[in-house]
Write a protein that holds these residues in place. Sequence first.
Motif, PDB file in Angstrom:
ATOM      1  N   GLY A  49      39.618  68.224   9.504  1.00  0.00           N
ATOM      2  CA  GLY A  49      38.533  68.132  10.478  1.00  0.00           C
ATOM      3  C   GLY A  49      38.411  66.797  11.177  1.00  0.00           C
ATOM      4  O   GLY A  49      37.562  66.616  12.042  1.00  0.00           O
ATOM      5  N   MET A  50      39.266  65.861  10.817  1.00  0.00           N
ATOM      6  CA  MET A  50      39.187  64.525  11.401  1.00  0.00           C
ATOM      7  C   MET A  50      39.433  64.555  12.914  1.00  0.00           C
ATOM      8  O   MET A  50      38.709  63.898  13.673  1.00  0.00           O
ATOM      9  N   THR A  51      40.410  65.306  13.354  1.00  0.00           N
ATOM     10  CA  THR A  51      40.748  65.352  14.776  1.00  0.00           C
ATOM     11  C   THR A  51      39.569  65.838  15.609  1.00  0.00           C
ATOM     12  O   THR A  51      39.230  65.237  16.632  1.00  0.00           O
ATOM     13  N   SER A  52      38.919  66.890  15.170  1.00  0.00           N
ATOM     14  CA  SER A  52      37.799  67.423  15.958  1.00  0.00           C
ATOM     15  C   SER A  52      36.627  66.441  15.998  1.00  0.00           C
ATOM     16  O   SER A  52      35.944  66.341  17.017  1.00  0.00           O
ATOM     17  N   ILE A  53      36.399  65.715  14.909  1.00  0.00           N
ATOM     18  CA  ILE A  53      35.333  64.702  14.902  1.00  0.00           C
ATOM     19  C   ILE A  53      35.650  63.609  15.916  1.00  0.00           C
ATOM     20  O   ILE A  53      34.789  63.202  16.700  1.00  0.00           O
ATOM     21  N   CYS A  54      36.899  63.144  15.923  1.00  0.00           N
ATOM     22  CA  CYS A  54      37.300  62.083  16.854  1.00  0.00           C
ATOM     23  C   CYS A  54      37.181  62.531  18.307  1.00  0.00           C
ATOM     24  O   CYS A  54      36.690  61.789  19.159  1.00  0.00           O
ATOM     25  N   VAL A  55      37.626  63.744  18.582  1.00  0.00           N
ATOM     26  CA  VAL A  55      37.554  64.269  19.944  1.00  0.00           C
ATOM     27  C   VAL A  55      36.094  64.363  20.390  1.00  0.00           C
ATOM     28  O   VAL A  55      35.741  63.947  21.496  1.00  0.00           O
ATOM     29  N   GLN A  56      35.227  64.888  19.528  1.00  0.00           N
ATOM     30  CA  GLN A  56      33.815  65.027  19.886  1.00  0.00           C
ATOM     31  C   GLN A  56      33.176  63.669  20.165  1.00  0.00           C
ATOM     32  O   GLN A  56      32.442  63.521  21.138  1.00  0.00           O
ATOM     33  N   CYS A  57      33.487  62.681  19.353  1.00  0.00           N
ATOM     34  CA  CYS A  57      32.948  61.335  19.600  1.00  0.00           C
ATOM     35  C   CYS A  57      33.438  60.787  20.943  1.00  0.00           C
ATOM     36  O   CYS A  57      32.676  60.162  21.670  1.00  0.00           O
ATOM     37  N   GLY A  58      34.709  61.040  21.249  1.00  0.00           N
ATOM     38  CA  GLY A  58      35.253  60.588  22.527  1.00  0.00           C
ATOM     39  C   GLY A  58      34.545  61.225  23.702  1.00  0.00           C
ATOM     40  O   GLY A  58      34.196  60.563  24.678  1.00  0.00           O
ATOM     41  N   THR A 102      42.090  60.685  25.464  1.00  0.00           N
ATOM     42  CA  THR A 102      41.977  61.837  26.357  1.00  0.00           C
ATOM     43  C   THR A 102      40.946  62.814  25.784  1.00  0.00           C
ATOM     44  O   THR A 102      40.382  62.566  24.711  1.00  0.00           O
ATOM     45  N   ASP A 103      40.760  63.934  26.471  1.00  0.00           N
ATOM     46  CA  ASP A 103      39.849  64.980  25.995  1.00  0.00           C
ATOM     47  C   ASP A 103      40.265  65.539  24.637  1.00  0.00           C
ATOM     48  O   ASP A 103      39.449  66.093  23.922  1.00  0.00           O
ATOM     49  N   SER A 104      41.530  65.430  24.321  1.00  0.00           N
ATOM     50  CA  SER A 104      42.017  65.980  23.051  1.00  0.00           C
ATOM     51  C   SER A 104      42.387  64.896  22.042  1.00  0.00           C
ATOM     52  O   SER A 104      43.117  65.149  21.100  1.00  0.00           O
ATOM     53  N   GLY A 105      41.897  63.692  22.242  1.00  0.00           N
ATOM     54  CA  GLY A 105      42.184  62.593  21.320  1.00  0.00           C
ATOM     55  C   GLY A 105      43.189  61.622  21.925  1.00  0.00           C
ATOM     56  O   GLY A 105      43.368  61.561  23.137  1.00  0.00           O
ATOM     57  N   CYS A 106      43.861  60.879  21.056  1.00  0.00           N
ATOM     58  CA  CYS A 106      44.825  59.883  21.509  1.00  0.00           C
ATOM     59  C   CYS A 106      46.079  60.570  22.037  1.00  0.00           C
ATOM     60  O   CYS A 106      46.625  61.457  21.397  1.00  0.00           O
ATOM     61  N   LEU A 107      46.535  60.144  23.211  1.00  0.00           N
ATOM     62  CA  LEU A 107      47.729  60.746  23.783  1.00  0.00           C
ATOM     63  C   LEU A 107      49.010  60.186  23.175  1.00  0.00           C
ATOM     64  O   LEU A 107      50.079  60.759  23.343  1.00  0.00           O
ATOM     65  N   LEU A 108      48.900  59.060  22.479  1.00  0.00           N
ATOM     66  CA  LEU A 108      50.099  58.461  21.895  1.00  0.00           C
ATOM     67  C   LEU A 108      50.563  59.237  20.673  1.00  0.00           C
ATOM     68  O   LEU A 108      49.767  59.801  19.934  1.00  0.00           O
TER      69      LEU A 108
END
Length: 162
Positions: A49-58, A102-108
């Motif tokens: 669930g880490m990715t979704s938390i990061c995306v939401q914060c962004g 980006t909208d989906s997290g880090c692009l790197l």
Amino acid sequence: MHLITEKIEPLKKRIKMLEKKGELPKIELLLNELKEIIIQENMERKLCGMTSICVQCGIEGKSCCGSNIEFKYSDELLLINLLYGVEIPEEPKFSDMCLFLTDSGCLLFARDAFCINFICDKIKDKLSPEKLKKLRELEGLHLKLQFQLEQRLKRFSDVYYL
């Protein structure tokens, strides 16, 4: 145009020089090993669930990916991302945020140690100790391989560009 994007064309030329000199096959195994670890690490982030938390914060503008984080990135780390086919934007998606967010997290694909290691309290509260341990083990392998690759690329640049 962003200051980081000024580095991109010279780095693309560096890739062509490495290709011309036959150096890329020398790092292919390391690139593949790093890619596999990063894929596992990213999968673990999604599963816990880490990715979704990061995306939401962004999206909410509360991301830890604040402005100027991109300046932590060495030429070699940017080069690694270019070797993986990452397209670097000319401007940030979100004002006052990292160029790479980006909208989906880090692009790197390959990220700086700071970005890999930082886990906010919101995420820490959600992760079990077992999940955090597994993620940290993968991050450790990621950083070890990435460091080795960066060092190899630095040696190539010492040989051809000094």
